[in-house]
Motif scaffolding. Structure first.
Motif, PDB file in Angstrom:
ATOM      1  N   LEU A 135       0.854  -1.178   0.000  1.00 55.46           N
ATOM      2  CA  LEU A 135       0.000   0.000   0.000  1.00 55.46           C
ATOM      3  C   LEU A 135       0.892   1.231   0.000  1.00 55.46           C
ATOM      4  O   LEU A 135       1.665   1.437   0.942  1.00 55.46           O
ATOM      5  CB  LEU A 135      -0.900  -0.014   1.239  1.00 55.46           C
ATOM      6  CG  LEU A 135      -1.811   1.170   1.476  1.00 55.46           C
ATOM      7  CD1 LEU A 135      -2.864   1.258   0.383  1.00 55.46           C
ATOM      8  CD2 LEU A 135      -2.469   1.041   2.842  1.00 55.46           C
ATOM      9  N   VAL A 136       0.831   2.032  -1.062  1.00 53.47           N
ATOM     10  CA  VAL A 136       1.625   3.258  -1.159  1.00 53.47           C
ATOM     11  C   VAL A 136       0.691   4.420  -0.864  1.00 53.47           C
ATOM     12  O   VAL A 136      -0.235   4.690  -1.630  1.00 53.47           O
ATOM     13  CB  VAL A 136       2.262   3.412  -2.562  1.00 53.47           C
ATOM     14  CG1 VAL A 136       3.084   4.697  -2.630  1.00 53.47           C
ATOM     15  CG2 VAL A 136       3.120   2.201  -2.895  1.00 53.47           C
ATOM     16  N   ILE A 137       0.924   5.064   0.282  1.00 47.92           N
ATOM     17  CA  ILE A 137       0.048   6.146   0.737  1.00 47.92           C
ATOM     18  C   ILE A 137       0.859   7.399   0.994  1.00 47.92           C
ATOM     19  O   ILE A 137       2.083   7.373   0.951  1.00 47.92           O
ATOM     20  CB  ILE A 137      -0.727   5.741   2.016  1.00 47.92           C
ATOM     21  CG1 ILE A 137       0.243   5.414   3.152  1.00 47.92           C
ATOM     22  CG2 ILE A 137      -1.652   4.585   1.734  1.00 47.92           C
ATOM     23  CD1 ILE A 137      -0.420   5.113   4.468  1.00 47.92           C
ATOM     24  N   GLY A 138       0.170   8.467   1.282  1.00 45.27           N
ATOM     25  CA  GLY A 138       0.850   9.729   1.540  1.00 45.27           C
ATOM     26  C   GLY A 138       0.452  10.328   2.853  1.00 45.27           C
ATOM     27  O   GLY A 138      -0.180   9.728   3.677  1.00 45.27           O
ATOM     28  N   LYS A 182       7.917   9.616 -10.821  1.00 42.65           N
ATOM     29  CA  LYS A 182       8.994   8.765 -11.326  1.00 42.65           C
ATOM     30  C   LYS A 182       9.231   7.592 -10.366  1.00 42.65           C
ATOM     31  O   LYS A 182       9.409   6.452 -10.801  1.00 42.65           O
ATOM     32  CB  LYS A 182      10.276   9.591 -11.504  1.00 42.65           C
ATOM     33  CG  LYS A 182      11.417   8.812 -12.096  1.00 42.65           C
ATOM     34  CD  LYS A 182      12.622   9.704 -12.338  1.00 42.65           C
ATOM     35  CE  LYS A 182      13.779   8.907 -12.924  1.00 42.65           C
ATOM     36  NZ  LYS A 182      14.961   9.744 -13.127  1.00 42.65           N
ATOM     37  N   GLN A 183       9.223   7.871  -9.067  1.00 39.19           N
ATOM     38  CA  GLN A 183       9.408   6.808  -8.091  1.00 39.19           C
ATOM     39  C   GLN A 183       8.206   5.868  -8.059  1.00 39.19           C
ATOM     40  O   GLN A 183       8.364   4.655  -7.885  1.00 39.19           O
ATOM     41  CB  GLN A 183       9.678   7.396  -6.698  1.00 39.19           C
ATOM     42  CG  GLN A 183      11.075   7.976  -6.544  1.00 39.19           C
ATOM     43  CD  GLN A 183      11.256   9.329  -7.216  1.00 39.19           C
ATOM     44  OE1 GLN A 183      10.292  10.067  -7.434  1.00 39.19           O
ATOM     45  NE2 GLN A 183      12.486   9.661  -7.537  1.00 39.19           N
ATOM     46  N   ILE A 184       7.016   6.420  -8.247  1.00 40.29           N
ATOM     47  CA  ILE A 184       5.816   5.582  -8.306  1.00 40.29           C
ATOM     48  C   ILE A 184       5.924   4.599  -9.476  1.00 40.29           C
ATOM     49  O   ILE A 184       5.619   3.420  -9.337  1.00 40.29           O
ATOM     50  CB  ILE A 184       4.536   6.450  -8.433  1.00 40.29           C
ATOM     51  CG1 ILE A 184       4.306   7.281  -7.170  1.00 40.29           C
ATOM     52  CG2 ILE A 184       3.312   5.608  -8.780  1.00 40.29           C
ATOM     53  CD1 ILE A 184       3.959   6.493  -5.938  1.00 40.29           C
ATOM     54  N   THR A 185       6.378   5.076 -10.632  1.00 37.57           N
ATOM     55  CA  THR A 185       6.494   4.184 -11.790  1.00 37.57           C
ATOM     56  C   THR A 185       7.545   3.098 -11.546  1.00 37.57           C
ATOM     57  O   THR A 185       7.381   1.971 -12.017  1.00 37.57           O
ATOM     58  CB  THR A 185       6.815   4.955 -13.089  1.00 37.57           C
ATOM     59  OG1 THR A 185       8.051   5.648 -12.946  1.00 37.57           O
ATOM     60  CG2 THR A 185       5.695   5.910 -13.448  1.00 37.57           C
ATOM     61  N   LYS A 186       8.601   3.410 -10.797  1.00 40.41           N
ATOM     62  CA  LYS A 186       9.595   2.389 -10.447  1.00 40.41           C
ATOM     63  C   LYS A 186       8.977   1.319  -9.563  1.00 40.41           C
ATOM     64  O   LYS A 186       9.231   0.135  -9.730  1.00 40.41           O
ATOM     65  CB  LYS A 186      10.798   3.020  -9.743  1.00 40.41           C
ATOM     66  CG  LYS A 186      11.705   3.784 -10.658  1.00 40.41           C
ATOM     67  CD  LYS A 186      12.885   4.345  -9.883  1.00 40.41           C
ATOM     68  CE  LYS A 186      13.773   5.178 -10.774  1.00 40.41           C
ATOM     69  NZ  LYS A 186      14.919   5.740 -10.025  1.00 40.41           N
ATOM     70  N   ILE A 187       8.172   1.756  -8.610  1.00 41.81           N
ATOM     71  CA  ILE A 187       7.484   0.805  -7.731  1.00 41.81           C
ATOM     72  C   ILE A 187       6.573  -0.084  -8.564  1.00 41.81           C
ATOM     73  O   ILE A 187       6.564  -1.300  -8.417  1.00 41.81           O
ATOM     74  CB  ILE A 187       6.677   1.550  -6.638  1.00 41.81           C
ATOM     75  CG1 ILE A 187       7.627   2.231  -5.658  1.00 41.81           C
ATOM     76  CG2 ILE A 187       5.724   0.606  -5.914  1.00 41.81           C
ATOM     77  CD1 ILE A 187       6.942   3.180  -4.694  1.00 41.81           C
ATOM     78  N   ASP A 195       1.808  -9.370  -4.554  1.00 44.51           N
ATOM     79  CA  ASP A 195       0.598  -9.913  -5.184  1.00 44.51           C
ATOM     80  C   ASP A 195      -0.375  -8.806  -5.575  1.00 44.51           C
ATOM     81  O   ASP A 195      -1.099  -8.923  -6.551  1.00 44.51           O
ATOM     82  CB  ASP A 195      -0.111 -10.884  -4.235  1.00 44.51           C
ATOM     83  CG  ASP A 195       0.726 -12.109  -3.936  1.00 44.51           C
ATOM     84  OD1 ASP A 195       1.581 -12.474  -4.774  1.00 44.51           O
ATOM     85  OD2 ASP A 195       0.546 -12.693  -2.850  1.00 44.51           O
ATOM     86  N   ARG A 196      -0.399  -7.754  -4.769  1.00 48.07           N
ATOM     87  CA  ARG A 196      -1.341  -6.666  -4.980  1.00 48.07           C
ATOM     88  C   ARG A 196      -0.670  -5.347  -4.621  1.00 48.07           C
ATOM     89  O   ARG A 196      -0.088  -5.217  -3.556  1.00 48.07           O
ATOM     90  CB  ARG A 196      -2.558  -6.886  -4.087  1.00 48.07           C
ATOM     91  CG  ARG A 196      -3.801  -6.217  -4.608  1.00 48.07           C
ATOM     92  CD  ARG A 196      -4.992  -6.680  -3.828  1.00 48.07           C
ATOM     93  NE  ARG A 196      -5.236  -5.668  -2.821  1.00 48.07           N
ATOM     94  CZ  ARG A 196      -6.118  -5.788  -1.857  1.00 48.07           C
ATOM     95  NH1 ARG A 196      -6.826  -6.859  -1.730  1.00 48.07           N
ATOM     96  NH2 ARG A 196      -6.305  -4.826  -1.006  1.00 48.07           N
ATOM     97  N   LEU A 197      -0.746  -4.391  -5.517  1.00 44.57           N
ATOM     98  CA  LEU A 197      -0.130  -3.083  -5.327  1.00 44.57           C
ATOM     99  C   LEU A 197      -1.230  -2.031  -5.337  1.00 44.57           C
ATOM    100  O   LEU A 197      -1.975  -1.918  -6.309  1.00 44.57           O
ATOM    101  CB  LEU A 197       0.875  -2.814  -6.453  1.00 44.57           C
ATOM    102  CG  LEU A 197       1.549  -1.453  -6.493  1.00 44.57           C
ATOM    103  CD1 LEU A 197       2.298  -1.168  -5.197  1.00 44.57           C
ATOM    104  CD2 LEU A 197       2.501  -1.388  -7.689  1.00 44.57           C
ATOM    105  N   ILE A 198      -1.348  -1.284  -4.248  1.00 47.52           N
ATOM    106  CA  ILE A 198      -2.394  -0.271  -4.117  1.00 47.52           C
ATOM    107  C   ILE A 198      -1.724   1.100  -4.043  1.00 47.52           C
ATOM    108  O   ILE A 198      -0.942   1.368  -3.133  1.00 47.52           O
ATOM    109  CB  ILE A 198      -3.256  -0.502  -2.866  1.00 47.52           C
ATOM    110  CG1 ILE A 198      -3.851  -1.914  -2.901  1.00 47.52           C
ATOM    111  CG2 ILE A 198      -4.348   0.553  -2.758  1.00 47.52           C
ATOM    112  CD1 ILE A 198      -4.445  -2.358  -1.595  1.00 47.52           C
TER     113      ILE A 198
END
Length: 184
Positions: free
Chosen positions: A43-46, A55-60, A67-70
């Motif tokens: 889970l990528v949150i702010g 750019k970092q989000i696209t690398k992630i 299994d699941r990327l949110i």
């Protein structure tokens, strides 16, 4: 196992420091820690808008094994339809480059506070792009997320008239006990 990457400014609002920490952490973490963690979902949150570090989000999106990327976003990048389309297509491009399969969920925060701050046109832009280009893409999903008692999603969907709204007690990972499901 759950693993979260929290993106936010330091308490002293030091943009440069947090940028350096964030870039360093992502470059190290996704290789060394996240990929070795055998996590169920990431889970990528702010505490701010994660997409400011696109750019970092696209690398992630491209590199992290999970299994699941949110990806949680307020969608501020969607105020202009062409910009929204560009961002979503670039996300999808990186998603398609993945070596390991995953389900990617773009989770758009929709509530009265966000609508007051950045408007609701961006919500419609993002929904329209997903409906037009990614409707049949089961592992590249848009999810609208709100607060309990906030009626903003229902108001927007009623204005659109191309959705069916119903309430259910069905729950899933990270869902509340009562979930509003919206189908189009």
């Amino acid at each position: 196992m759950r693993f979260a990457v929290v993106l936010h400014k330091c308490l002293h609002f030091c943009e440069t420091l947090i940028e350096h920490i964030f870039v360093y952490a992502i470059n190290i973490m996704y290789n060394k820690y996240i990929n070795k963690s055998n996590n169920g979902y990431l889970l990528v949150i702010g505490g701010g808008e994660p997409f400011k570090k696109f750019k970092q989000i696209t690398k992630i999106v491209e590199k992290v094994k999970t299994d699941r990327l949110i990806l949680v976003t307020n969608g501020m990048w969607g105020q202009n339809y062409q910009k929204a389309k560009s961002v979503i297509f670039e996300l999808y491009e990186h998603f398609c480059k993945r070596e390991n399969p995953t389900k990617l969920i773009l989770r758009l925060s929709v509530d009265k506070w966000h609508v007051k701050q950045i408007g609701k046109e961006l919500i419609n832009n993002i929904i329209d792009i997903y409906k037009k280009y990614f409707y049949d893409e089961p592992d590249f999903e848009l999810q609208l997320h709100t607060l309990i008692g906030d009626e903003t999603i229902e108001q927007i969907m009623n204005e659109r008239k191309d959705f069916e709204i119903f309430k259910t007690d069905e729950t899933g990972i990270s869902d509340n006990e009562e979930v509003i499901k919206i189908f189009f």
